[in-house]
Design an enzyme around this catalytic site. Sequence first.
Site, PDB file in Angstrom:
ATOM      1  N   ASP A 124      -6.427   4.639   9.484  1.00  0.00           N
ATOM      2  CA  ASP A 124      -7.995   4.434   9.463  1.00  0.00           C
ATOM      3  C   ASP A 124      -8.529   3.888   7.987  1.00  0.00           C
ATOM      4  O   ASP A 124      -9.920   2.987   8.162  1.00  0.00           O
ATOM      5  CB  ASP A 124      -8.536   5.825   8.181  1.00  0.00           C
ATOM      6  CG  ASP A 124      -7.715   7.470   8.894  1.00  0.00           C
ATOM      7  OD1 ASP A 124      -8.030   7.437  10.327  1.00  0.00           O
ATOM      8  OD2 ASP A 124      -7.910   8.155   8.006  1.00  0.00           O
ATOM      9  N   GLU A 179     -11.178  13.223  13.848  1.00  0.00           N
ATOM     10  CA  GLU A 179      -9.881  13.642  12.816  1.00  0.00           C
ATOM     11  C   GLU A 179     -11.130  14.880  11.925  1.00  0.00           C
ATOM     12  O   GLU A 179     -11.921  15.723  12.883  1.00  0.00           O
ATOM     13  CB  GLU A 179     -10.501  12.869  11.792  1.00  0.00           C
ATOM     14  CG  GLU A 179      -9.050  11.863  12.270  1.00  0.00           C
ATOM     15  CD  GLU A 179      -9.128  10.886  11.381  1.00  0.00           C
ATOM     16  OE1 GLU A 179      -9.039  10.593   9.861  1.00  0.00           O
ATOM     17  OE2 GLU A 179      -8.414   9.401  11.381  1.00  0.00           O
ATOM     18  N   HIS A 217       0.820  -1.317  -0.531  1.00  0.00           N
ATOM     19  CA  HIS A 217      -0.022   0.101   0.315  1.00  0.00           C
ATOM     20  C   HIS A 217       0.679   1.123  -0.044  1.00  0.00           C
ATOM     21  O   HIS A 217       0.590   1.993   0.177  1.00  0.00           O
ATOM     22  CB  HIS A 217      -0.821   0.318   1.617  1.00  0.00           C
ATOM     23  CG  HIS A 217      -2.075  -0.836   0.455  1.00  0.00           C
ATOM     24  ND1 HIS A 217      -2.140  -2.711   1.173  1.00  0.00           N
ATOM     25  CD2 HIS A 217      -3.212  -0.684   0.136  1.00  0.00           C
ATOM     26  CE1 HIS A 217      -3.068  -2.543   1.223  1.00  0.00           C
ATOM     27  NE2 HIS A 217      -4.076  -1.703   0.573  1.00  0.00           N
TER      28      HIS A 217
HETATM   29  P1  FAD Z   1       4.211  -1.657   2.345  1.00  0.00           P
HETATM   30  O1  FAD Z   1       3.259  -0.671   1.897  1.00  0.00           O
HETATM   31  O2  FAD Z   1       3.991  -3.411   1.858  1.00  0.00           O
HETATM   32  O3  FAD Z   1       5.344  -1.864   3.112  1.00  0.00           O
HETATM   33  C1  FAD Z   1       5.413  -0.273   3.520  1.00  0.00           C
HETATM   34  C2  FAD Z   1       7.200  -0.168   3.475  1.00  0.00           C
HETATM   35  O4  FAD Z   1       8.005  -0.760   4.452  1.00  0.00           O
HETATM   36  C3  FAD Z   1       8.050  -0.903   2.715  1.00  0.00           C
HETATM   37  O5  FAD Z   1       9.439   0.183   2.932  1.00  0.00           O
HETATM   38  C4  FAD Z   1       8.462  -1.919   2.960  1.00  0.00           C
HETATM   39  O6  FAD Z   1       9.932  -2.447   2.443  1.00  0.00           O
HETATM   40  C5  FAD Z   1       8.472  -2.344   4.418  1.00  0.00           C
HETATM   41  N1  FAD Z   1       8.022  -3.222   4.980  1.00  0.00           N
HETATM   42  C6  FAD Z   1       6.759  -4.045   4.831  1.00  0.00           C
HETATM   43  N2  FAD Z   1       6.776  -4.965   6.074  1.00  0.00           N
HETATM   44  C7  FAD Z   1       7.647  -4.698   6.233  1.00  0.00           C
HETATM   45  C8  FAD Z   1       7.993  -5.937   7.543  1.00  0.00           C
HETATM   46  N3  FAD Z   1       7.680  -6.691   8.338  1.00  0.00           N
HETATM   47  N4  FAD Z   1       9.221  -5.345   8.466  1.00  0.00           N
HETATM   48  C9  FAD Z   1       9.883  -4.835   7.964  1.00  0.00           C
HETATM   49  N5  FAD Z   1       9.523  -3.565   6.985  1.00  0.00           N
HETATM   50  C10 FAD Z   1       8.461  -3.532   6.448  1.00  0.00           C
HETATM   51  N6  FAD Z   1      -1.372   5.342   7.201  1.00  0.00           N
HETATM   52  C11 FAD Z   1      -1.329   6.065   8.732  1.00  0.00           C
HETATM   53  O7  FAD Z   1      -0.617   5.861   8.947  1.00  0.00           O
HETATM   54  N7  FAD Z   1      -2.861   5.967   8.416  1.00  0.00           N
HETATM   55  C12 FAD Z   1      -3.922   6.097   7.782  1.00  0.00           C
HETATM   56  O8  FAD Z   1      -5.270   6.467   8.097  1.00  0.00           O
HETATM   57  C13 FAD Z   1      -3.263   5.410   6.291  1.00  0.00           C
HETATM   58  N8  FAD Z   1      -4.691   5.120   5.423  1.00  0.00           N
HETATM   59  C14 FAD Z   1      -3.937   4.207   4.673  1.00  0.00           C
HETATM   60  C15 FAD Z   1      -5.052   3.986   3.939  1.00  0.00           C
HETATM   61  C16 FAD Z   1      -5.050   4.011   2.622  1.00  0.00           C
HETATM   62  C17 FAD Z   1      -6.060   3.517   1.596  1.00  0.00           C
HETATM   63  C18 FAD Z   1      -3.809   3.452   1.850  1.00  0.00           C
HETATM   64  C19 FAD Z   1      -3.835   2.579   0.576  1.00  0.00           C
HETATM   65  C20 FAD Z   1      -2.842   3.595   3.130  1.00  0.00           C
HETATM   66  C21 FAD Z   1      -2.637   4.132   4.036  1.00  0.00           C
HETATM   67  N9  FAD Z   1      -2.106   4.122   4.806  1.00  0.00           N
HETATM   68  C22 FAD Z   1      -2.060   5.015   6.820  1.00  0.00           C
HETATM   69  C23 FAD Z   1      -0.656   4.532   4.801  1.00  0.00           C
HETATM   70  C24 FAD Z   1      -0.042   3.038   5.043  1.00  0.00           C
HETATM   71  O9  FAD Z   1       0.124   3.232   6.256  1.00  0.00           O
HETATM   72  C25 FAD Z   1       1.644   3.174   4.177  1.00  0.00           C
HETATM   73  O10 FAD Z   1       0.696   2.924   2.910  1.00  0.00           O
HETATM   74  C26 FAD Z   1       2.328   1.829   4.429  1.00  0.00           C
HETATM   75  O11 FAD Z   1       2.721   1.229   3.233  1.00  0.00           O
HETATM   76  C27 FAD Z   1       1.531   0.428   5.190  1.00  0.00           C
HETATM   77  O12 FAD Z   1       1.169  -0.946   3.527  1.00  0.00           O
HETATM   78  P2  FAD Z   1       1.336  -1.925   3.697  1.00  0.00           P
HETATM   79  O13 FAD Z   1       1.553  -2.816   4.866  1.00  0.00           O
HETATM   80  O14 FAD Z   1       0.866  -2.856   2.751  1.00  0.00           O
HETATM   81  O15 FAD Z   1       2.849  -2.069   3.821  1.00  0.00           O
END
Ligand code: FAD
Length: 547
Positions: free
Chosen positions: A185, A298, A124
């Site tokens: 969120d 918020e 994400h």
């Molecule tokens: P990824 O996108 O897969 O990874 C994010 C980063 O972390 C990358 O650099 C990856 O290499 C690293 N990573 C992933 N897993 C691990 C692990 N296990 N150990 C170490 N590093 C790791 N954020 C907020 O704070 N508040 C919100 O309300 C919010 N709402 C969102 C709503 C939507 C619809 C979306 C798409 C995103 C939102 N986000 C929000 C952002 C979110 O926190 C980030 O997008 C984050 O990237 C989490 O997504 P993911 O778990 O798929 O991680």
Amino acid sequence: MGSPPLCFLKQITIIELQIFMILFISCILDETNICSSDSLDTLTVPPRSNSTNILSSLETLPLDGYFSFENNHHAARDFGNMYHFLPLAILHPKSVPDISTTIRHIFQMGSASELTVAARGRAHSLQGQAQAHQGIVISMESLQALEMQVHTGEMPYVEVSGGELWINILHETLKHGLAPKSWTDYLHLTVGGTLSNAGISGQAFRHGPQIDNIYQLEVVTGKGEVVTCSEKQNNDLFHAVLGGLGQFGIITRARISLELAPKMARVKWIRVLYSEFSIFSNDQEHLISSENTFDYVEGFVIINRTGLLNNWGSSFSPKDPLQAREFSSDGRTLYCLEMVKYFNPDETKTMNQITENLLSKLSYIPSTLFHSEVSYAEFLDRVHVSEKKLQAKGLWEVPHPWLNLLIPKSTISDFAKEVFGNIVMETSNGPILIYPVNQTKWNNKTSLVTPDEDVFYLVAFLSSAVPYSTGTDGLEHILTKNKRILDFCATAQLGMKQYLPHYNTREEWQTHFGSLWEVFLQRKSAYDPWAILAPGQRIFQKAIRTS
Ligand code: FAD
């Protein structure tokens, strides 16, 4: 910070010092090689050739899971849908040793290999942060090492895998009448992904972000070591990893603190409108500084929208339908304060009294009080409802040029005046969230960078671009607008920090971290000296031996 520079230098060996120097130099050389976001076409980097030796070396590793070397294009995509880096392989780990064996193998190859490693939660990310150009992507979804375990008692917690989704944690913990305190969120994000950033939502003013609600982590460092860390044990690594943008280790397990959740778990969800930014922000700041206040605060901005309240119609009802009918948004800029109170059904009367009392101290436009009542789980999973609707229309996988900023309280009115008055002329491309949090309730030892004030605002421009459009809904237009916002923050010296930061040069990263940069460098050399981890953040570049 846990590990001051002098202690650090005493601890490391000569070899590690050499690695540190290579890392430091490669970091300086890095600027020219960083992929630029200047190109507005989505960026696809072709694979490097001559990877046969690396492939065969990976195939010899003894694993419970497996590598996939083909059909990996999905790992070159993310929610941002603007950057596409194809990996050489995807590791589907079945155990933590699969991850440590793989990373140790790459660590031991040192500068002889270009291989890097990115943990992929559910991608994400917005600008390729979970991707690894010709490197290895670790699909955290596959890590089934740990069943979720809920521990009740005085300090309840849940132990989860780093690849676990927050939505699953919600459902599992609710079975025990418990739940995490701080959320995002959207809950279809992974624990490792949000803990690498911060995890901020409307509860963060009281509990801090998700990274401040963690008791313990298990981490695989960039050397392949498996380390358990907490405030009391290996605390420098613990603080480094939280908000550490994946730079110091892969989070394989997290112990998340829990609170009692409302038994039958209902929430009162309230929205009110303002036409003056200063009155809106004063009320928000009042609510987050009060002791007996809402459980979630918020807000969002509405610019140039008509028929706004019709859109809320199905889920929110006006407190006074007659008055509300006379209210017209008429394209005005409006600010919506959003508040939630959790309660048990047998406490409805008390909850109503508390909310009436809190609302009586606010100065919103009286005819614009709207409310709704939903279950606690429905409220927390609210964005998923929109996701399903957008997915059905094929609109979830469009480019998302999001911009997330943290703005100090002292400059938020200057920001609002220029940005909502001159730069952003409508909010039809996506919502703009804006709400304050209390830094005093946040842990300042983590790697997260925030403005240097007790209260600051999260401002999130959550735009979606219409593919191939050259109009105001197209990617180029939205990115230009984002740049204008960033340029204004810099010129007006607002003390802004990016959240989910994205930069193109080392100088920009250094400015972002400010006085924390030295500590960040030291921690990188201690825990990931070859700069193997999370290359998609584009902070460091792995040093390669060319002869
Ligand atoms: P990824 O996108 O897969 O990874 C994010 C980063 O972390 C990358 O650099 C990856 O290499 C690293 N990573 C992933 N897993 C691990 C692990 N296990 N150990 C170490 N590093 C790791 N954020 C907020 O704070 N508040 C919100 O309300 C919010 N709402 C969102 C709503 C939507 C619809 C979306 C798409 C995103 C939102 N986000 C929000 C952002 C979110 O926190 C980030 O997008 C984050 O990237 C989490 O997504 P993911 O778990 O798929 O991680």
